[in-house]
Design a protein around this motif. Sequence first.
Motif, mmCIF file in Angstrom:
data_model
loop_
_atom_site.group_PDB
_atom_site.id
_atom_site.type_symbol
_atom_site.label_atom_id
_atom_site.label_comp_id
_atom_site.label_asym_id
_atom_site.label_seq_id
_atom_site.Cartn_x
_atom_site.Cartn_y
_atom_site.Cartn_z
ATOM 1 N N MET A 50 47.533 -27.922 -33.284
ATOM 2 C CA MET A 50 48.555 -27.080 -33.899
ATOM 3 C C MET A 50 49.404 -27.873 -34.879
ATOM 4 O O MET A 50 49.769 -27.386 -35.954
ATOM 5 N N ASN A 64 42.867 -23.092 -33.667
ATOM 6 C CA ASN A 64 43.363 -24.054 -32.686
ATOM 7 C C ASN A 64 42.569 -23.976 -31.387
ATOM 8 O O ASN A 64 42.326 -24.996 -30.727
ATOM 9 N N GLY A 145 52.373 -21.419 -29.771
ATOM 10 C CA GLY A 145 52.160 -22.507 -30.728
ATOM 11 C C GLY A 145 52.931 -22.418 -32.013
ATOM 12 O O GLY A 145 52.637 -23.155 -32.961
#
Length: 643
Positions: A50, A64, A145
């Motif tokens: 991330m 990700n 994230g």
Amino acid sequence: MSIERVPQLTFRAVLLSMVLAMILAAANAYLGLFAGLTIATAIPAAVVSMGVLRLLGGGTILENNIVQTGASAGSSIAAGVIFTIPALVILGYWDDFRYSWVLAIAGLGGLLGVLFSVPLRRSMIVEDPLPFPEGKAAAEVLKAGENPGPGLKILALSGAIGALVKLAAESGMKMIPDNAVSSGFVGKFLAYMGTNLSPALLGVGYIVGLNIGIVVLSGSVLSWNIAIPIYHAFFEAGDPALAAQIAGASAGDAAGAIWSAKIRYLGVGAMLIGGVWTLFSLRKSLLSGIKSGIAAARKGKGEAVAETERDLPMKWMLIALVLFVIPLLLLYQAIVGQWSVSIPMAIIMIVAGFLFVSVSAYLAGLVGSSNNPVSGITIATILFASVVLVLLLGRDSPIGAVAAIMIGAVVCCAAAVGGDNLQDLKAGYIVGATPWKQQLMLGIGAFSCALIMAPVLNLLAAAYGIGAPTAEHPNALAAPQATLMASVAKGLFGGKLPWTMIAIGAGVGALIIAFDEWLKARKAHFRVPVLAAAIGIYLPLELMVPIFLGGLLSYFVERKHNVAFDDHDGKDRIHRPGTLFAAGLITGEALMGIAIAVPIVLTSRADVLAAPAALHFNQWVGLGVLTVVGWLLYRTSSKGMPH
């Protein structure tokens, strides 16, 4: 935006995943040879992904997810390799780790693990879902994230701390010792206590938790504070060679000699019975999972399948299976030189591989990849393979033990990757990823890790030694599982083992299993997994103490935040910063251990980095350093993830 249009398997995601997979594989190889344990790497990989993709202009949650899927192969391939392949050096079959052979075993074994696990996804994740705790935790990290910066800072800080402590330790600058140990005689009984001063082991303990920490420490206490004193007091005279070796030795040296020659084989017996019990106890769930997975694969033929339900096509899986098995068959033929033996070896490998990938996936779903007893699965494989090979080759065969290890190595890699694959697919299922893209990425990640395993193993062997201590390498990396595999295989092919100790250990293992079943019947939160206890029995006490202390820290964090033992979602949320800090300690120390090995090998001097004698401190300073690291770990987790 539809799932088809969200970027997933992008070039940058694949490249970043491969790089992280190789780094984490090297770190886990060191950790596994040192302490007999590896850790799941999906969450640290997700956080790094991330942060890196954000620097490159931002990444989607599915990009990700692809990165953490491939990078997580770093733990599974490392475990599969270091649990088995060093046994070939320990047995004297290899002088070093041969690149092409290690690549074939690890790479093809990992790819087989991916293929074997594909039919299990629907049954274990969709139709009859298992918890897959690390997969759920990784999905939560991915969903949260938007702000990866704090997590990256935690990883960077703790990685630097782990690296600096390792640099200052005995194998580096020699400023602080590796262990703080005290021993002596109480009458005719030996007394021994101590702890390793490794921050990585503290991190391992934090990740596996207090339950496992108590179990592994109890196993070591059984060996070092009960069995060794009893043997020294009452049975030592029955072994004149060992008695002569111990005569005049210090209490610590005497305890080490008794443990090496006799007591650690209690752990071998406990592991053997534990591996057999693992298979027996999972028989119903295993058959159910295999049947439903195959039925789901047949059902999908000719039907329109949503992007989030598309696995690798069964037809191509079968073609790939044949293509991967052929080079393994040729490898086995190169070892034994008899098609009548190499063909059964390949068949055993295929059958055991599919069977144990299913077991591994089921266990990963229940207890997580970090607690997955792959070593027990591998022991069972080697035992079964050895029995068949004894019938084919005879008990006096010079290559029988090697052939059994080769089968076990492929199955071990496949089982480790299979369990990890289902963990990643659980995370992907939660965030809406495409299964076949994850399965392909894990195959790429597994093969990437296989590319660097032989050089890493050769570097570590040259710098530290692997297996039994020698005059050149008095503090060799123990490689406990590989040593065990070598002992079992050699013992079945004409070698000598202390079978009395192994039998007693098997009895101890049976008692542990009975106690754990009693706890299970009472629905107790605390459990005693036999393979965790066996690892404790088999390894030095000082390695288990910091693991227990790390587990104790995680328990104190739970108490502070009032999280129940079985509240997995709450624990994942509370422990996330602590998990990242612990993962950083492990990765930093392991990578520094590999970096330190380079000048040692180049100069052929173990003390090449040693600081001046005036800067060499005693074990109390080392204990102080470990205490500070533990305080930082507790403080980071107690404060929670900053925003």
